[in-house]
Design a protein around this motif. Structure first.
Motif, PDB file in Angstrom:
ATOM      1  N   THR A  86      83.516  56.420  46.337  1.00 24.52           N
ATOM      2  CA  THR A  86      84.745  56.934  45.982  1.00 24.52           C
ATOM      3  C   THR A  86      85.590  55.691  45.718  1.00 24.52           C
ATOM      4  OG1 THR A  86      84.532  58.966  47.118  1.00 24.52           O
ATOM      5  CG2 THR A  86      86.664  58.298  47.028  1.00 24.52           C
ATOM      6  N   ILE A  87      85.534  54.616  46.613  1.00 26.85           N
ATOM      7  CA  ILE A  87      86.305  53.527  46.390  1.00 26.85           C
ATOM      8  C   ILE A  87      86.092  52.557  45.322  1.00 26.85           C
ATOM      9  CG2 ILE A  87      87.439  51.621  47.780  1.00 26.85           C
ATOM     10  CD1 ILE A  87      87.163  53.092  50.313  1.00 26.85           C
ATOM     11  N   TYR A  88      84.560  52.470  45.255  1.00 26.68           N
ATOM     12  CA  TYR A  88      84.180  51.511  44.155  1.00 26.68           C
ATOM     13  C   TYR A  88      82.993  52.216  43.372  1.00 26.68           C
ATOM     14  CZ  TYR A  88      86.074  48.482  47.785  1.00 26.68           C
ATOM     15  OH  TYR A  88      87.003  47.702  48.716  1.00 26.68           O
ATOM     16  N   PRO A  89      83.495  53.093  42.479  1.00 24.95           N
ATOM     17  CA  PRO A  89      82.643  53.853  42.024  1.00 24.95           C
ATOM     18  C   PRO A  89      81.592  53.396  40.691  1.00 24.95           C
ATOM     19  CG  PRO A  89      84.699  54.197  40.958  1.00 24.95           C
ATOM     20  CD  PRO A  89      85.028  53.444  42.264  1.00 24.95           C
ATOM     21  N   ASP A  90      81.804  51.956  40.534  1.00 22.00           N
ATOM     22  CA  ASP A  90      81.169  51.459  39.533  1.00 22.00           C
ATOM     23  C   ASP A  90      79.817  51.016  40.106  1.00 22.00           C
ATOM     24  OD1 ASP A  90      82.914  52.201  37.642  1.00 22.00           O
ATOM     25  OD2 ASP A  90      83.791  50.294  37.593  1.00 22.00           O
ATOM     26  N   THR A  91      79.799  50.521  41.481  1.00 25.52           N
ATOM     27  CA  THR A  91      78.900  49.896  42.139  1.00 25.52           C
ATOM     28  C   THR A  91      77.615  50.672  42.458  1.00 25.52           C
ATOM     29  OG1 THR A  91      80.344  48.528  43.465  1.00 25.52           O
ATOM     30  CG2 THR A  91      78.328  48.979  44.272  1.00 25.52           C
ATOM     31  N   ILE A  92      76.355  50.404  42.253  1.00 27.53           N
ATOM     32  CA  ILE A  92      75.254  51.058  42.085  1.00 27.53           C
ATOM     33  C   ILE A  92      74.718  51.271  43.729  1.00 27.53           C
ATOM     34  CG2 ILE A  92      72.832  51.393  41.333  1.00 27.53           C
ATOM     35  CD1 ILE A  92      75.144  52.030  39.352  1.00 27.53           C
ATOM     36  N   ARG A  93      74.217  52.313  44.180  1.00 27.92           N
ATOM     37  CA  ARG A  93      74.184  52.437  45.492  1.00 27.92           C
ATOM     38  C   ARG A  93      72.680  52.714  45.979  1.00 27.92           C
ATOM     39  NH1 ARG A  93      78.441  54.626  43.258  1.00 27.92           N
ATOM     40  NH2 ARG A  93      77.458  56.566  43.280  1.00 27.92           N
ATOM     41  N   ILE A  94      72.089  51.813  46.984  1.00 33.17           N
ATOM     42  CA  ILE A  94      70.647  52.082  47.273  1.00 33.17           C
ATOM     43  C   ILE A  94      70.668  52.005  48.813  1.00 33.17           C
ATOM     44  CG2 ILE A  94      68.394  50.928  47.272  1.00 33.17           C
ATOM     45  CD1 ILE A  94      69.099  49.804  44.325  1.00 33.17           C
ATOM     46  N   VAL A  95      69.823  52.927  49.281  1.00 33.92           N
ATOM     47  CA  VAL A  95      69.629  52.865  50.735  1.00 33.92           C
ATOM     48  C   VAL A  95      68.052  52.291  51.074  1.00 33.92           C
ATOM     49  CG1 VAL A  95      68.957  54.326  52.590  1.00 33.92           C
ATOM     50  CG2 VAL A  95      70.960  54.690  51.332  1.00 33.92           C
ATOM     51  N   LEU A  96      68.049  51.396  51.985  1.00 32.25           N
ATOM     52  CA  LEU A  96      66.767  50.915  52.385  1.00 32.25           C
ATOM     53  C   LEU A  96      66.633  51.185  53.856  1.00 32.25           C
ATOM     54  CD1 LEU A  96      64.143  49.073  51.883  1.00 32.25           C
ATOM     55  CD2 LEU A  96      65.449  47.088  52.417  1.00 32.25           C
ATOM     56  N   SER A  97      65.579  51.887  54.274  1.00 34.65           N
ATOM     57  CA  SER A  97      65.393  52.072  55.708  1.00 34.65           C
ATOM     58  C   SER A  97      64.159  52.736  55.936  1.00 34.65           C
ATOM     59  CB  SER A  97      66.597  53.349  56.101  1.00 34.65           C
ATOM     60  OG  SER A  97      66.479  53.443  57.251  1.00 34.65           O
ATOM     61  N   GLY A  98      63.741  52.548  57.448  1.00 34.78           N
ATOM     62  CA  GLY A  98      62.646  53.096  57.977  1.00 34.78           C
ATOM     63  C   GLY A  98      62.915  54.279  58.699  1.00 34.78           C
TER      64      GLY A  98
ATOM     65  N   ALA B 208      72.842  63.286  50.395  1.00 34.05           N
ATOM     66  CA  ALA B 208      73.522  62.091  49.882  1.00 34.05           C
ATOM     67  C   ALA B 208      72.961  61.992  48.286  1.00 34.05           C
ATOM     68  CB  ALA B 208      73.090  60.835  50.493  1.00 34.05           C
ATOM     69  N   VAL B 209      71.890  62.241  48.064  1.00 37.25           N
ATOM     70  CA  VAL B 209      71.237  62.007  46.678  1.00 37.25           C
ATOM     71  C   VAL B 209      71.914  63.010  45.803  1.00 37.25           C
ATOM     72  CG1 VAL B 209      69.236  62.210  45.201  1.00 37.25           C
ATOM     73  CG2 VAL B 209      69.041  60.807  47.226  1.00 37.25           C
ATOM     74  N   ASN B 210      71.830  64.520  46.086  1.00 38.45           N
ATOM     75  CA  ASN B 210      72.196  65.370  45.527  1.00 38.45           C
ATOM     76  C   ASN B 210      73.975  65.186  45.225  1.00 38.45           C
ATOM     77  OD1 ASN B 210      69.845  66.593  45.375  1.00 38.45           O
ATOM     78  ND2 ASN B 210      70.386  67.853  47.386  1.00 38.45           N
TER      79      ASN B 210
ATOM     80  N   PHE C 134      78.392  55.165  54.717  1.00 38.68           N
ATOM     81  CA  PHE C 134      78.990  53.765  54.029  1.00 38.68           C
ATOM     82  C   PHE C 134      78.974  53.962  52.673  1.00 38.68           C
ATOM     83  CE2 PHE C 134      77.672  49.892  52.109  1.00 38.68           C
ATOM     84  CZ  PHE C 134      79.058  49.048  52.108  1.00 38.68           C
ATOM     85  N   LEU C 135      77.779  54.637  51.796  1.00 38.13           N
ATOM     86  CA  LEU C 135      77.698  54.832  50.512  1.00 38.13           C
ATOM     87  C   LEU C 135      78.699  55.701  49.908  1.00 38.13           C
ATOM     88  CD1 LEU C 135      74.035  54.074  49.738  1.00 38.13           C
ATOM     89  CD2 LEU C 135      75.946  52.454  49.775  1.00 38.13           C
ATOM     90  N   GLY C 136      78.939  56.764  50.774  1.00 37.33           N
ATOM     91  CA  GLY C 136      79.860  57.776  50.476  1.00 37.33           C
ATOM     92  C   GLY C 136      81.362  57.254  50.310  1.00 37.33           C
ATOM     93  N   LYS C 137      81.473  56.309  50.979  1.00 39.16           N
ATOM     94  CA  LYS C 137      82.900  55.649  50.869  1.00 39.16           C
ATOM     95  C   LYS C 137      82.824  54.840  49.651  1.00 39.16           C
ATOM     96  CE  LYS C 137      84.580  55.137  55.890  1.00 39.16           C
ATOM     97  NZ  LYS C 137      85.991  55.921  55.574  1.00 39.16           N
TER      98      LYS C 137
ATOM     99  N   ALA D  22      78.992  47.881  58.376  1.00 37.13           N
ATOM    100  CA  ALA D  22      79.576  48.626  57.086  1.00 37.13           C
ATOM    101  C   ALA D  22      81.019  48.093  56.815  1.00 37.13           C
ATOM    102  CB  ALA D  22      79.594  50.113  57.260  1.00 37.13           C
ATOM    103  N   GLN D  23      81.808  47.764  58.141  1.00 38.92           N
ATOM    104  CA  GLN D  23      82.955  47.437  58.070  1.00 38.92           C
ATOM    105  C   GLN D  23      83.088  46.099  57.148  1.00 38.92           C
ATOM    106  OE1 GLN D  23      85.873  49.088  58.280  1.00 38.92           O
ATOM    107  NE2 GLN D  23      84.856  50.925  59.149  1.00 38.92           N
ATOM    108  N   GLU D  24      81.995  45.313  57.542  1.00 37.49           N
ATOM    109  CA  GLU D  24      82.060  43.902  56.820  1.00 37.49           C
ATOM    110  C   GLU D  24      81.643  44.309  55.525  1.00 37.49           C
ATOM    111  OE1 GLU D  24      79.665  39.467  57.397  1.00 37.49           O
ATOM    112  OE2 GLU D  24      79.349  41.254  58.856  1.00 37.49           O
ATOM    113  N   GLY D  25      80.835  44.862  55.085  1.00 38.68           N
ATOM    114  CA  GLY D  25      80.376  45.128  53.824  1.00 38.68           C
ATOM    115  C   GLY D  25      81.666  45.664  52.924  1.00 38.68           C
ATOM    116  N   LEU D  26      82.406  46.709  53.589  1.00 40.65           N
ATOM    117  CA  LEU D  26      83.589  47.163  52.826  1.00 40.65           C
ATOM    118  C   LEU D  26      84.486  45.999  52.646  1.00 40.65           C
ATOM    119  CD1 LEU D  26      84.187  50.348  54.871  1.00 40.65           C
ATOM    120  CD2 LEU D  26      83.525  50.146  52.353  1.00 40.65           C
TER     121      LEU D  26
END
Length: 222
Positions: free
Chosen positions: A157-169, A179-181, A151-154, A122-126
């Motif tokens: 707020t910091i980059y609100p224009d970016t579209i956010r997707i979770v991919l997980s098992g 998070a969706v709500n 991570f997507l919560g940050k 997450a830190q590298e992503g930020l």
């Protein structure tokens, strides 16, 4: 602008919000903003994206004697390298702590025409988001130090224009539903992924990015 706000500006919601507010208020008053204590390229790039006017700090140069300064001035770093934004409306960031997953995702999406960036944490992503204009980010939910939804919560707020997707098992339905709500997640995709569904989900993310950008353009022109 004091360095205490600049130090963690690429990773802390409160600091990023204060920086944006200070720059916005100063510009409304027709004042330039100088950010102190800039030590990394990521900090400089983020400040530029916030339309900060000037920066100072160890990124540009450390305290030195007059003789050293005379030498330094001839080889001083060009701010253009930090000031010019990277990325585009086709930029995609993949965040997953497993190397084999990152490589598999890149292979699956190689023919889609995206400008793909990858991060192992997450830190590298930020850090990548600070210096790169990313349209869509796809992140694993279960990562060390910071979960995908945190991570997507940050990012929200910091980059609100970016579209956010979770991919997980790892399907913690309560966490994902919250998070969706809250609007932190645009879409939730599961592992192991169906390649066609993965590609379509990401395409929808880019379409949403384009739609929101067009809406902002219309609002600014009105």
């Amino acid at each position: 602008m004091d360095q205490s706000f600049v130090r963690n500006v690429v990773s802390e919601i409160e600091d990023a919000s204060i920086v944006r507010a200070v720059i916005g208020m100063a510009h409304q008053l027709k004042l330039d903003v100088v950010a102190e204590g800039v030590e990394t390229e990521q900090q400089a790039a983020f400040l530029r994206r916030c339309q900060c006017d000037h920066v100072q700090g160890y990124l540009l140069g450390v305290p030195m004697a007059a003789a050293q300064f005379a030498e330094w001035i001839d080889r001083r770093p060009r701010m253009g390298a930090y000031w010019e934004p990277q990325g585009s409306s086709r930029s995609l960031l993949l965040v997953d702590d497993e190397e084999n997953i990152r490589q598999a995702l890149k292979r699956a999406l190689r023919q889609e025409g995206y400008e793909i960036y990858t991060a192992a944490s997450a830190q590298e992503g930020l850090a990548i988001l600070a210096r790169t204009q990313v349209a869509v980010v796809v992140v694993d939910q279960r990562m060390p130090a910071m979960s995908g939804t945190e991570f997507l919560g940050k990012v929200r707020t910091i980059y609100p224009d970016t579209i956010r997707i979770v991919l997980s098992g790892y399907t913690d339905l309560a966490t994902v539903s919250a998070a969706v709500n809250e609007g932190s997640i645009f879409k939730f995709l599961t592992k192991p992924w169906d390649e066609a569904q993965l590609k379509e989900g990401i395409r929808l993310g880019f379409r949403e990015f384009d739609r929101q950008r067009a809406e902002r353009t219309r609002s600014a022109a009105a």
